[in-house]
Design an enzyme around this catalytic site. Structure first.
Site, PDB file in Angstrom:
ATOM      1  NE  ARG A 297       4.840   0.343  -1.638  1.00  0.00           N
ATOM      2  CZ  ARG A 297       5.748   0.024  -0.682  1.00  0.00           C
ATOM      3  NH1 ARG A 297       7.534   0.618  -0.546  1.00  0.00           N
ATOM      4  NH2 ARG A 297       5.230  -0.718   0.310  1.00  0.00           N
TER       5      ARG A 297
ATOM      6  CD  GLN B 165       5.705  -5.325   1.853  1.00  0.00           C
ATOM      7  OE1 GLN B 165       4.578  -4.815   2.127  1.00  0.00           O
ATOM      8  NE2 GLN B 165       6.890  -4.067   1.766  1.00  0.00           N
TER       9      GLN B 165
ATOM     10  CB  CYS C 194      -0.810  -2.017   5.735  1.00  0.00           C
ATOM     11  SG  CYS C 194       0.221  -1.741   5.281  1.00  0.00           S
TER      12      CYS C 194
ATOM     13  CE  LYS D 233      11.963   4.786   9.549  1.00  0.00           C
ATOM     14  NZ  LYS D 233      12.145   4.559   7.583  1.00  0.00           N
TER      15      LYS D 233
ATOM     16  CG  HIS E  50       0.424  -5.572   9.168  1.00  0.00           C
ATOM     17  ND1 HIS E  50       0.521  -5.752   8.088  1.00  0.00           N
ATOM     18  CD2 HIS E  50       1.518  -4.064   9.217  1.00  0.00           C
ATOM     19  CE1 HIS E  50       1.079  -4.968   7.087  1.00  0.00           C
ATOM     20  NE2 HIS E  50       1.386  -3.595   7.890  1.00  0.00           N
TER      21      HIS E  50
ATOM     22  CG  HIS F 273       2.829  -1.149   9.775  1.00  0.00           C
ATOM     23  ND1 HIS F 273       2.289  -1.403   8.087  1.00  0.00           N
ATOM     24  CD2 HIS F 273       2.531   0.237  10.667  1.00  0.00           C
ATOM     25  CE1 HIS F 273       1.118   0.064   8.553  1.00  0.00           C
ATOM     26  NE2 HIS F 273       1.898   0.160   9.747  1.00  0.00           N
TER      27      HIS F 273
ATOM     28  CG  ASP G 278       4.219  -6.676   5.200  1.00  0.00           C
ATOM     29  OD1 ASP G 278       4.572  -5.737   5.721  1.00  0.00           O
ATOM     30  OD2 ASP G 278       3.294  -5.500   4.325  1.00  0.00           O
TER      31      ASP G 278
HETATM   32 ZN    ZN Z   1       2.287  -2.160   6.804  1.00  0.00          ZN
END
Ligand code: ZN
Length: 644
Positions: free
Chosen positions: A365, A383, A336, A467, A387, A513, A385
Site C-alpha cells: 500500500r 498480514q 480479501c 468490528k 477470512h 475479516h 490474514d
Molecule cells: Zn479481509
C-alpha cells in the site's frame, strides 16, 4: 432565569448570562478559587463564558481528568505566543492537544533548532508567571479575516474563510497583546496552565496534511497536571527510546531499510529467523484452530480491482504497473477479494461452512513517505490474514472462538490484553438501523460468550459493519491495537459469493475479516520493543552462543554446536581469540539468551557451562543433559506439554 442541575441532583435558579465563576462563588469561596472550567450539558466551557441555557452543570478544578486536555491545548497557545514574541514574523496556524501532549505548526523561513526549544520553554514559563488572563470574544467574520490579513497571518485568515457561515468566530486573548482564533475552551489565565510541560521534538508538516501545500514547522510538546506526572512520562519516553525497534534492529542485526525501498524491509538472517519462528508458530495455531492456508496472486488485473471496488475507492494507495502488452495491473493492497475467488470455485454447500481461510498475505500500500516509521508503518507488509466464510447463525460462535484464539496468541507472545473495543456504527454508513442493531448485538454476544466485556468505541465501526479491536499492553505500559475481527456482508455480495442452503436456495455467506498480529512487520516491531530485544528463548534469533575459553576448545565447541543444532536449536560459535569475559559481555549486549562456555576441562569431560542472560551464575551440565534441557526450554508455548 435558568435552572442549573448540580451533580448531587440539586436544582438552583440563576439569572440568564451568569458565569461558571459566579455559580462557583454562589456555592463556596474555596471552590470558586480552584475552579477553572465548567461542564455544561456534557460540554466543557470557559469559566467566564455567559451561560444562556439551563441544564446539568459541573464545576471543574484543574485536577479534573477533563481539564488535562484543556491544559495541553492552553500550553499549545502559550507555545505559540512565546514563539511569536521571540521570533517576530512567524505565522501561526493550528495547535491541537494530542495524546500525551500537543503540537503547534508554524510558518517561518528559518528552521527552528533544538537550542531554540530551550529558549522557547523559558519564555513559556515566563508567560505562565505573568498570569495573563485568557478572554473569549466573538468577532464578525469579515473583521476577523481583515484583521489577521493585516497582521500577515495568511493561514489564520484562510481558516476563518473556510469555516461554515454559521460558525461564530471566537478569538481568545492571552493578556492584552496576543490572541488566537480558537473554538476553546480555555482555562481562565496562563497561571492555571502550570509549568509541567516540556517541548519534545521538531518535525515538518504540510499545511492541512497535503503534500502539495507549504511545509510548516511543527513543535511537539507534552503537558501534564503535575510535575510528578511529567517526570513519570519523560521516564517512560526514555525507556521507549532505549527499546526503539529501529535502534535495536540495527544493534541486534535484525533488519535494515534504505531510501530506494521506502517502507520496505530488508530482513537480515537474524531478523528473518525471528520472522520465520513467529510465522511457523502462527501457522500451527491456525491449523489447530481449523484454518486452511491458501496463497493468492501478488499482482492482478485492474478489472479485478474494479469489481472488488478497490480501483474506485483505493487506487491512490495502490501500486499500479503496466506491461508491454498494455495490461494495467495492480499489486494487491489486501487479500480479501482473492480469498473470495477461491471460495467461488465450485458450488459450496451449507455443510462446508464455516470455511476458515488463512494466508500469510504480502500486501503493498502506498503510504506518504513522511508517515513511514520503521517497521511500524511500512508500504510492503505481510498480514496474518484470514477470512471466515460462514452462515449468519455461525457469526457468534466463530467470533467467540476467534476472540479466545487471539487472546491466547497475544499471551503466548508476552502481551497482556488491555481491552477489546467494540466499534459501533459510524455517522456515515451503509445499511439500515435494524441491520446495525443486529450486527452490534451479535458482536457483543460473541464477546460475552468468550468471557469478555468489550469497551464500546462509539462510531468507530467500518462503513459497512461493526468490528472488534484487540488492544494489548506492552512491558512499559504502552497500548497497541493488534488484532481485529470485522463483519462483512458487502464483499460477498459484490463478488457474488454464494452457497446452497439446506432448503436448496442460494444464499450469500457472511465474511469475517480477521487478523491476530495485524502485520508481521509491525508486530515484530512491537515484539522487539516489548522485550527490549531480549526475546524469550523460543523466539530468540540466536538461542545459544558456544564461546570458547581457549582455542584448544574450538573443535569441541563445533561438536557442541552441531549437537545442539541437531536438536533444533539456533546456535553460533564464538571461537575468536578473545578473553572469555569479553565474549560474555558482548553476547550479553547482543541479548543472547544462553552462552555455553567451553574450555579444556569441558572438552575433556564432555560438559558445557551454561550462562543465562541476566544471571551471573553458571550451570555445568553434560552435553547430553544440556541438549535435552535447552531443546525443551526452546519449545514454543503451543508445543509445550505439561511438566516441561
Ligand atoms: Zn479481509
Amino acid at each position: 432565569m435558568i435552572d442549573l442541575v448540580f451533580p448531587d441532583g440539586a436544582v438552583r435558579p440563576y439569572p440568564v448570562g451568569t458565569t461558571g465563576r459566579a455559580v462557583a462563588e454562589s456555592l463556596s469561596k474555596s471552590l470558586a478559587k480552584k475552579a477553572v472550567l465548567i461542564k455544561l450539558d456534557g460540554a466543557l466551557r470557559d469559566l467566564d463564558r455567559p451561560i444562556e441555557t439551563g441544564g446539568p452543570i459541573e464545576i471543574l478544578t484543574r485536577e479534573a481528568p477533563e481539564a488535562l486536555e484543556v491544559i495541553r491545548h492552553d500550553t499549545a497557545h502559550i507555545l505559540a505566543q512565546a514563539v511569536q514574541e521571540l521570533f517576530p514574523g512567524t505565522q501561526v496556524t493550528i495547535g491541537p492537544a494530542i495524546e500525551d501532549g500537543f503540537y503547534y505548526d508554524f510558518a517561518r523561513e528559518t528552521p527552528f533548532s533544538l537550542d531554540d526549544l530551550a529558549l522557547i520553554e523559558k519564555r513559556m514559563a515566563e508567560i505562565v508567571d505573568r498570569d495573563e488572563p485568557i478572554r473569549r470574544e466573538i468577532w464578525p467574520r469579515e473583521q476577523a479575516i481583515a484583521h489577521f490579513e493585516d497582521l500577515g497571518e495568511a493561514y489564520k485568515a484562510e481558516i476563518i474563510r473556510d469555516l461554515p457561515e454559521d460558525v461564530p468566530i471566537s478569538i481568545y486573548w492571552q493578556g492584552s497583546a496576543w490572541k488566537d482564533l480558537c473554538v476553546g475552551p480555555h482555562l481562565p489565565s496562563t497561571k492555571h496552565v502550570g509549568k509541567a510541560f516540556k517541548l519534545t521534538k521538531l518535525a515538518g508538516a504540510y499545511w492541512r496534511g497535503d503534500h502539495r501545500n507549504a511545509m510548516l514547522q511543527r513543535i511537539y510538546g507534552t503537558a501534564w497536571t503535575s510535575q510528578a506526572e511529567l517526570d513519570a512520562y519523560l521516564h517512560r519516553i526514555e525507556e521507549a527510546e532505549k527499546r526503539d525497534h529501529r535502534k535495536l534492529g540495527r544493534q541486534l542485526d535484525l533488519f535494515h531499510m534504505q531510501e530506494e525501498g521506502r517502507g520496505m524491509v530488508f530482513w537480515h538472517p537474524k531478523g528473518w529467523a525471528l520472522y520465520r519462528t513467529l510465522e511457523a508458530y502462527m501457522r500451527r495455531r491456525l491449523e489447530a484452530a481449523g484454518y486452511v492456508e491458501v496463497k493468492t496472486p501478488q499482482v492482478l488485473d485492474n478489472t479485478f480491482w474494479q469489481k472488488s471496488g478497490h480501483w474506485d475507492k483505493y487506487r491512490p494507495n495502490m501500486f499500479v504497473c503496466e506491461t508491454v502488452e498494455g495490461e494495467v495491473l495492480a499489486l494487491k493492497p489486501m487479500n480479501c477479494p482473492g480469498h473470495v475467488q477461491i471460495f467461488n470455485v465450485g458450488l459450496r454447500s451449507y455443510k462446508e461452512l464455516p470455511i476458515r481461510m488463512s494466508e500469510s498475505g504480502a500486501c503493498h500500500r502506498y503510504e506518504p513517505s513522511g508517515s513511514l516509521h520503521g517497521l511500524m508503518r511500512v508500504r510492503a507488509f505481510t498480514q496474518d490474514d484470514g477470512h471466515i466464510f460462514c452462515r449468519e447463525d455461525q457469526i457468534e460462535t466463530e467470533t467467540a472462538d476467534f476472540i479466545r484464539l487471539c487472546q491466547s496468541v497475544h499471551a503466548d507472545l508476552g502481551l497482556k490484553t488491555d481491552h477489546i473495543a467494540l466499534a459501533t456504527r459510524p455517522d456515515v454508513r451503509a445499511g439500515s438501523d435494524e441491520f446495525w442493531d443486529k450486527a452490534e448485538a451479535q458482536m457483543l454476544t460473541a464477546a460475552r460468550m468468550a468471557g469478555v466485556e468489550p469497551v464500546i468505541a462509539e462510531g468507530d465501526g467500518a462503513f459497512y459493519a461493526p468490528k472488534l479491536d484487540f488492544i494489548v499492553k506492552d512491558a512499559i505500559g504502552r497500548t497497541w491495537t493488534c488484532g481485529t475481527i470485522q463483519l462483512d456482508y458487502v464483499i460477498p455480495e459484490r463478488l457474488d459469493a454464494e452457497y446452497i442452503a439446506e432448503d436448496g436456495s442460494r444464499q450469500r455467506p457472511v465474511m469475517l475479516h480477521r487478523a491476530i498480529l495485524g502485520s508481521y512487520e509491525r508486530f515484530i516491531g512491537i515484539l522487539i520493543e516489548n522485550f527490549g530485544g531480549a526475546f524469550p528463548l523460543w523466539l530468540a534469533p540466536v538461542q545459544v552462543v558456544v564461546a570458547t575459553i581457549t582455542s584448544d576448545a574450538n573443535d569441541y565447541a563445533e561438536t557442541v554446536a552441531k549437537q545442539l543444532r541437531a536438536a533444533g536449536l539456533r546456535v553460533e560459535v564464538d571461537g575468536r581469540n578473545e578473553k572469555i569475559n569479553y565474549k560474555v559481555r558482548e553476547h550479553s549486549l547482543g541479548k543472547i539468551p544462553v552462552i555455553a562456555v567451553v574450555g579444556r576441562n569441558e572438552a575433556a569431560e564432555g560438559t558445557v557451562a551454561l550462562r543465562r542472560l541476566g544471571s551471573d551464575g553458571q550451570e555445568i551440565l553434560s552435553l547430553e543433559d544440556a541438549k535435552i534441557a535447552l531443546s525443551a526450554e526452546a519449545l514454543a508455548p503451543d508445543q509445550r506439554t505439561c511438566g516441561v
